[in-house]
Design a protein around this motif. Structure first.
Motif, PDB file in Angstrom:
ATOM      1  N   ASP A  43     -10.323  -5.295 -12.397  1.00 53.25           N
ATOM      2  CA  ASP A  43      -9.346  -5.888 -11.480  1.00 53.25           C
ATOM      3  C   ASP A  43      -9.005  -4.848 -10.414  1.00 53.25           C
ATOM      4  N   TYR A  44      -9.833  -4.784  -9.381  1.00 49.63           N
ATOM      5  CA  TYR A  44      -9.646  -3.764  -8.359  1.00 49.63           C
ATOM      6  C   TYR A  44      -8.393  -3.993  -7.530  1.00 49.63           C
ATOM      7  N   THR A  45      -7.918  -5.248  -7.461  1.00 44.99           N
ATOM      8  CA  THR A  45      -6.664  -5.513  -6.747  1.00 44.99           C
ATOM      9  C   THR A  45      -5.503  -4.862  -7.491  1.00 44.99           C
ATOM     10  N   GLU A  46      -5.498  -4.979  -8.803  1.00 47.89           N
ATOM     11  CA  GLU A  46      -4.450  -4.331  -9.602  1.00 47.89           C
ATOM     12  C   GLU A  46      -4.526  -2.807  -9.465  1.00 47.89           C
ATOM     13  N   ALA A  47      -5.727  -2.262  -9.460  1.00 46.88           N
ATOM     14  CA  ALA A  47      -5.890  -0.813  -9.311  1.00 46.88           C
ATOM     15  C   ALA A  47      -5.341  -0.345  -7.961  1.00 46.88           C
ATOM     16  N   GLU A  48      -5.683  -1.059  -6.911  1.00 42.49           N
ATOM     17  CA  GLU A  48      -5.183  -0.710  -5.580  1.00 42.49           C
ATOM     18  C   GLU A  48      -3.659  -0.807  -5.541  1.00 42.49           C
ATOM     19  N   ASP A  49      -3.114  -1.899  -6.070  1.00 44.35           N
ATOM     20  CA  ASP A  49      -1.662  -2.074  -6.093  1.00 44.35           C
ATOM     21  C   ASP A  49      -0.980  -0.957  -6.874  1.00 44.35           C
ATOM     22  N   THR A  50      -1.600  -0.526  -7.973  1.00 50.69           N
ATOM     23  CA  THR A  50      -1.036   0.549  -8.790  1.00 50.69           C
ATOM     24  C   THR A  50      -0.958   1.848  -7.997  1.00 50.69           C
ATOM     25  N   VAL A  51      -2.035   2.191  -7.308  1.00 48.61           N
ATOM     26  CA  VAL A  51      -2.040   3.422  -6.503  1.00 48.61           C
ATOM     27  C   VAL A  51      -1.010   3.336  -5.380  1.00 48.61           C
ATOM     28  N   LEU A  52      -0.936   2.211  -4.704  1.00 52.07           N
ATOM     29  CA  LEU A  52       0.053   2.047  -3.632  1.00 52.07           C
ATOM     30  C   LEU A  52       1.473   2.172  -4.182  1.00 52.07           C
ATOM     31  N   PRO A  62       3.134   4.305   3.855  1.00 52.34           N
ATOM     32  CA  PRO A  62       2.018   4.221   4.804  1.00 52.34           C
ATOM     33  C   PRO A  62       2.491   4.483   6.225  1.00 52.34           C
ATOM     34  N   LEU A  63       1.596   5.003   7.039  1.00 53.78           N
ATOM     35  CA  LEU A  63       1.910   5.247   8.447  1.00 53.78           C
ATOM     36  C   LEU A  63       1.749   3.982   9.271  1.00 53.78           C
ATOM     37  N   VAL A  64       0.745   3.197   8.935  1.00 50.85           N
ATOM     38  CA  VAL A  64       0.416   1.978   9.671  1.00 50.85           C
ATOM     39  C   VAL A  64       0.071   0.906   8.652  1.00 50.85           C
ATOM     40  N   GLY A  65       0.544  -0.317   8.874  1.00 51.74           N
ATOM     41  CA  GLY A  65       0.205  -1.387   7.936  1.00 51.74           C
ATOM     42  C   GLY A  65       0.670  -1.042   6.539  1.00 51.74           C
ATOM     43  N   CYS A  66      -0.148  -1.352   5.562  1.00 47.70           N
ATOM     44  CA  CYS A  66       0.270  -1.041   4.198  1.00 47.70           C
ATOM     45  C   CYS A  66      -0.736  -0.164   3.465  1.00 47.70           C
ATOM     46  N   GLU A  67      -1.845   0.235   4.134  1.00 50.13           N
ATOM     47  CA  GLU A  67      -2.886   0.993   3.437  1.00 50.13           C
ATOM     48  C   GLU A  67      -3.322   2.260   4.155  1.00 50.13           C
ATOM     49  N   TRP A  68      -2.756   2.576   5.295  1.00 51.52           N
ATOM     50  CA  TRP A  68      -3.135   3.765   6.053  1.00 51.52           C
ATOM     51  C   TRP A  68      -2.098   4.858   5.835  1.00 51.52           C
ATOM     52  N   PHE A  69      -2.557   6.018   5.333  1.00 50.91           N
ATOM     53  CA  PHE A  69      -1.667   7.108   4.974  1.00 50.91           C
ATOM     54  C   PHE A  69      -2.042   8.376   5.722  1.00 50.91           C
ATOM     55  N   ASP A  70      -1.068   9.279   5.816  1.00 50.35           N
ATOM     56  CA  ASP A  70      -1.316  10.590   6.403  1.00 50.35           C
ATOM     57  C   ASP A  70      -2.412  11.280   5.594  1.00 50.35           C
ATOM     58  N   ILE A  71      -3.385  11.851   6.272  1.00 47.93           N
ATOM     59  CA  ILE A  71      -4.523  12.499   5.621  1.00 47.93           C
ATOM     60  C   ILE A  71      -4.078  13.623   4.687  1.00 47.93           C
ATOM     61  N   LYS A  72      -2.898  14.182   4.916  1.00 47.57           N
ATOM     62  CA  LYS A  72      -2.433  15.279   4.058  1.00 47.57           C
ATOM     63  C   LYS A  72      -2.236  14.820   2.607  1.00 47.57           C
ATOM     64  N   HIS A  73      -2.206  13.502   2.367  1.00 46.66           N
ATOM     65  CA  HIS A  73      -2.024  12.977   1.009  1.00 46.66           C
ATOM     66  C   HIS A  73      -3.343  12.639   0.309  1.00 46.66           C
ATOM     67  N   ILE A  74      -4.475  12.976   0.928  1.00 44.12           N
ATOM     68  CA  ILE A  74      -5.770  12.566   0.387  1.00 44.12           C
ATOM     69  C   ILE A  74      -6.010  13.119  -1.021  1.00 44.12           C
ATOM     70  N   ALA A  75      -5.626  14.358  -1.274  1.00 37.39           N
ATOM     71  CA  ALA A  75      -5.846  14.945  -2.606  1.00 37.39           C
ATOM     72  C   ALA A  75      -5.059  14.185  -3.666  1.00 37.39           C
ATOM     73  N   LEU A  76      -3.811  13.852  -3.367  1.00 34.30           N
ATOM     74  CA  LEU A  76      -2.989  13.091  -4.310  1.00 34.30           C
ATOM     75  C   LEU A  76      -3.571  11.696  -4.524  1.00 34.30           C
ATOM     76  N   ILE A  77      -4.004  11.057  -3.468  1.00 33.24           N
ATOM     77  CA  ILE A  77      -4.579   9.710  -3.579  1.00 33.24           C
ATOM     78  C   ILE A  77      -5.817   9.747  -4.480  1.00 33.24           C
ATOM     79  N   LYS A  78      -6.688  10.733  -4.271  1.00 31.32           N
ATOM     80  CA  LYS A  78      -7.875  10.861  -5.118  1.00 31.32           C
ATOM     81  C   LYS A  78      -7.469  11.095  -6.577  1.00 31.32           C
ATOM     82  N   GLU A  79      -6.459  11.939  -6.772  1.00 33.30           N
ATOM     83  CA  GLU A  79      -5.993  12.228  -8.130  1.00 33.30           C
ATOM     84  C   GLU A  79      -5.468  10.960  -8.817  1.00 33.30           C
ATOM     85  N   LEU A  80      -4.701  10.160  -8.108  1.00 35.82           N
ATOM     86  CA  LEU A  80      -4.170   8.922  -8.681  1.00 35.82           C
ATOM     87  C   LEU A  80      -5.300   7.964  -9.060  1.00 35.82           C
ATOM     88  N   ILE A  81      -6.309   7.863  -8.193  1.00 35.86           N
ATOM     89  CA  ILE A  81      -7.445   6.991  -8.489  1.00 35.86           C
ATOM     90  C   ILE A  81      -8.228   7.536  -9.679  1.00 35.86           C
TER      91      ILE A  81
END
Length: 93
Positions: A43-52, A62-81
């Motif tokens: 359930d990739y929708t649930e996975a995405e919702d969980t990370v968000l 998010p900086l724009v919309g609901c899925e665009w984030f500041d690049i400085k958070h990329i390490a944390l985003i990868k860690e959460l995934i």
């Protein structure tokens, strides 16, 4: 994306080749890349919702919309995934 170097996007796609073609459609250099890809989720929708949600709980909006984030958070985003990947792998065992 070199077009928006200060942003990273969290998203999902059933057809990755189509998605990257779409992102690069108006980019003459075809430089949009996917930095981290996980294919482990039923359930990739649930996975995405969980990370968000986890980002929101950490005060990261998010900086724009609901899925665009500041690049400085990329390490944390990868860690959460990756943490979700690990949890999912344990559930499959």
């Amino acid at each position: 994306s070199p077009t928006f170097p200060e942003y990273c996007k969290i998203g999902k796609s059933i057809n990755l080749a189509d998605r990257i073609r779409t992102y690069n459609a108006y980019n003459p250099y075809k430089t949009f890349i996917f930095d981290y890809i996980s294919i482990l989720f039923d359930d990739y929708t649930e996975a995405e919702d969980t990370v968000l949600q986890q980002l929101k709980e950490r005060g990261i909006d998010p900086l724009v919309g609901c899925e665009w984030f500041d690049i400085k958070h990329i390490a944390l985003i990868k860690e959460l995934i990756q943490n979700l990947d690990t949890k999912h792998k344990r559930l499959l065992s």
